[in-house]
Enzyme design. Structure first.
Site, PDB file in Angstrom:
ATOM      1  N   ASP A  36      -0.656 -40.920   9.987  1.00 29.23           N
ATOM      2  CA  ASP A  36      -0.899 -40.159  11.217  1.00 29.23           C
ATOM      3  C   ASP A  36      -1.066 -41.060  12.439  1.00 29.23           C
ATOM      4  O   ASP A  36      -1.037 -40.580  13.578  1.00 29.23           O
ATOM      5  CB  ASP A  36      -2.142 -39.270  11.059  1.00 29.23           C
ATOM      6  CG  ASP A  36      -1.901 -38.151  10.060  1.00 29.23           C
ATOM      7  OD1 ASP A  36      -0.729 -37.846   9.769  1.00 29.23           O
ATOM      8  OD2 ASP A  36      -2.889 -37.576   9.563  1.00 29.23           O
ATOM      9  N   ARG A  61      -0.539 -35.459  18.275  1.00 26.63           N
ATOM     10  CA  ARG A  61      -0.549 -36.924  18.172  1.00 26.63           C
ATOM     11  C   ARG A  61       0.464 -37.563  19.136  1.00 26.63           C
ATOM     12  O   ARG A  61       0.305 -38.691  19.553  1.00 26.63           O
ATOM     13  CB  ARG A  61      -0.336 -37.366  16.728  1.00 26.63           C
ATOM     14  CG  ARG A  61      -1.397 -36.784  15.799  1.00 26.63           C
ATOM     15  CD  ARG A  61      -1.761 -37.648  14.630  1.00 26.63           C
ATOM     16  NE  ARG A  61      -2.662 -36.910  13.743  1.00 26.63           N
ATOM     17  CZ  ARG A  61      -3.987 -36.839  13.891  1.00 26.63           C
ATOM     18  NH1 ARG A  61      -4.589 -37.479  14.887  1.00 26.63           N
ATOM     19  NH2 ARG A  61      -4.727 -36.137  13.055  1.00 26.63           N
TER      20      ARG A  61
END
Ligand code: S3P
Length: 430
Positions: free
Chosen positions: A317, A390
């Site tokens: 991530d 993100r």
């Protein structure tokens, strides 16, 4: 290198609770007996989707900010929902919940937003079907909406083609209900929060390696899980944006307190160090089976690095913000073995490549990663976040460095994992 002398990051901060751990605390609390109390819960949209789904199956959950109380229903106490369960943008909600629903005596439908409805669900449908559940994609392929008709499950030994904690957790959760032990063998170890928390709730698991050195996680069927007290550490994936900004902005010195440093998640710290970044790990403690530490980050001259293999699942991530960092480091950074990045909330290889190029960075997309030639000055541009939290946060970091304004589309998508991200970033900018 860019002249980025305008701001620096200074001060001390704590970050919101870990997203992966917050989801699991609500899920296990719901199928345990007794009252689970969670402190430090992440009230981001993804974790609120998990709460909403369990409330729809009869679990009584009170949530006031970061404090959550779950009145457990026991392993067999969930009720059939009267409408499709909406997982919003959250892959973790959909894939882990599928494991639990595979064992319930009712049928249910799981759905989500337009991004989640494009993400592959075949990876959990295959093992859960093998265990005996009936799962059908109502979209006619391997995507949501999914109809799950659960029932009696048999244990399986599943050789997973990908290092995915969501896949592993779906099988382990279903394995709680199976008639014999179940195991998942992974190509390399993915985050182990489910294993740690399942043990904390009283389940029996063991970890080993197979003859080829691959990690194997085995769970025994359970009679019951027992409620627990959970204190969720700060999310290292959220800390990553502040780490990147503090490393890149000269004069920065930032302390991030009480952040989770589980070794299956802490690849970002190793990569930052390999790039020449100064991160001191202070006062390391173990909290409810999850290691936590305070981090002291100092601005550093960064250089390129190579990232691949077993490191990838330990920082999957963080790769967007690592790519952002790499375009301001000296020399070349190569990211490989990261094809999974294409299957996240957006195709993060394509999106990072295209959007970094708009700022003037030298980035090439590869089939399983990116090649970044660092050190090119960044200018302002309009960036498409693709509603991916993100991506938006990575470009907010670069907006502190670029020599012109960076406009980010759908900036509120940060609410998925860090609702007050922009305020937090402003609060440590000097
Ligand atoms: C997660 C696992 C990872 C990660 C996701 C959260 C989890 O996904 O990317 O943000 O909480 O189990 P995969 O299992 O698809 O790798």
């Amino acid at each position: 290198m860019q002249n980025h002398t305008r701001v620096m990051l200074r001060g001390a901060m704590e970050l919101p609770g870990d997203k992966s751990i917050s989801h699991r605390a609500v899920m296990l609390g719901s199928i345990a007996g007794g009252r689970t109390e969670i402190q430090g819960f992440l009230p981001g949209e993804d974790c609120l989707s998990t709460i909403r789904c369990f409330r729809a199956m009869g679990t009584k959950i009170t949530q006031e900010g970061t404090r959550v109380t779950v009145q457990g229903m026991g392993l067999h106490g969930l009720k059939a929902p009267s409408a499709p369960l909406d997982c919003g943008n959250s892959g973790t909600t959909m894939r882990l919940l599928s494991g639990i629903l595979a064992a319930q005596s009712f049928s249910s439908v799981l759905t989500g937003d337009s991004s989640l409805r494009t993400r592959p669900m075949g990876r959990i449908m295959r093992p859960l079907r093998e265990m005996g559940a009936e799962i059908q994609s109502l979209a006619g392929s391997d995507t949501a909406p999914l109809r799950i008709s659960g029932g009696r499950l048999s244990g399986i030994h599943y050789l997973s083609p990908v290092a995915s904690a969501q896949l592993k957790s779906a099988v382990l959760l279903a394995g709680l209900y199976a008639d014999s032990p179940s195991s998942v063998t992974e190509p390399s170890l993915s985050r182990d929060h489910s294993e740690r928390m399942l043990r904390h709730f009283g389940a029996k698991l063991h970890s080993s390696t197979d003859s080829e050195g691959r990690p194997v996680t085995t769970i025994e069927p359970a009679e019951a899980l027992h409620a627990a007290q959970i204190s969720v550490p700060g999310d290292l994936s959220s800390a990553a944006y502040f780490i990147a900004a503090a490393l890149l902005l000269p004069g920065s010195e930032l302390r991030i307190n009480k952040v989770g440093v589980n070794p299956t998640r802490s690849g970002i710290l190793e990569v930052a160090e390999a790039m020449g970044g100064s991160i001191e790990v202070l006062s390391h403690t173990d909290h409810d089976a999850e290691p936590t530490a305070d981090l002291l980050i100092r601005a550093s001259r960064l250089h390129g690095t190579e990232i691949g293999g077993a490191l990838i699942p330990r920082l999957i991530d963080e790769l967007p913000v690592i790519a952002a960092m790499a375009c301001q480091a000296e020399g070349r950074t190569v990211i490989r073995d990261a094809a999974e990045l294409k299957l996240k909330e957006s195709n993060r290889i394509r999106v990072m490549t295209e959007e970094l190029q708009k700022l003037g960075a030298a980035v090439t997309e590869t089939t399983d990663g990116m090649i970044i030639e660092g050190g090119h000055p960044l200018h302002g541009a309009s960036i498409a976040s693709h509603k991916d939290h993100r991506i938006a946060m990575s470009f907010a970091v670069l907006s502190l460095i670029a020599d012109g304004p960076v406009h980010i589309s759908d900036p509120d998508c940060v609410n998925i994992s860090m609702p007050d991200f922009y305020e937090r970033l402003r609060s440590v900018c000097r």
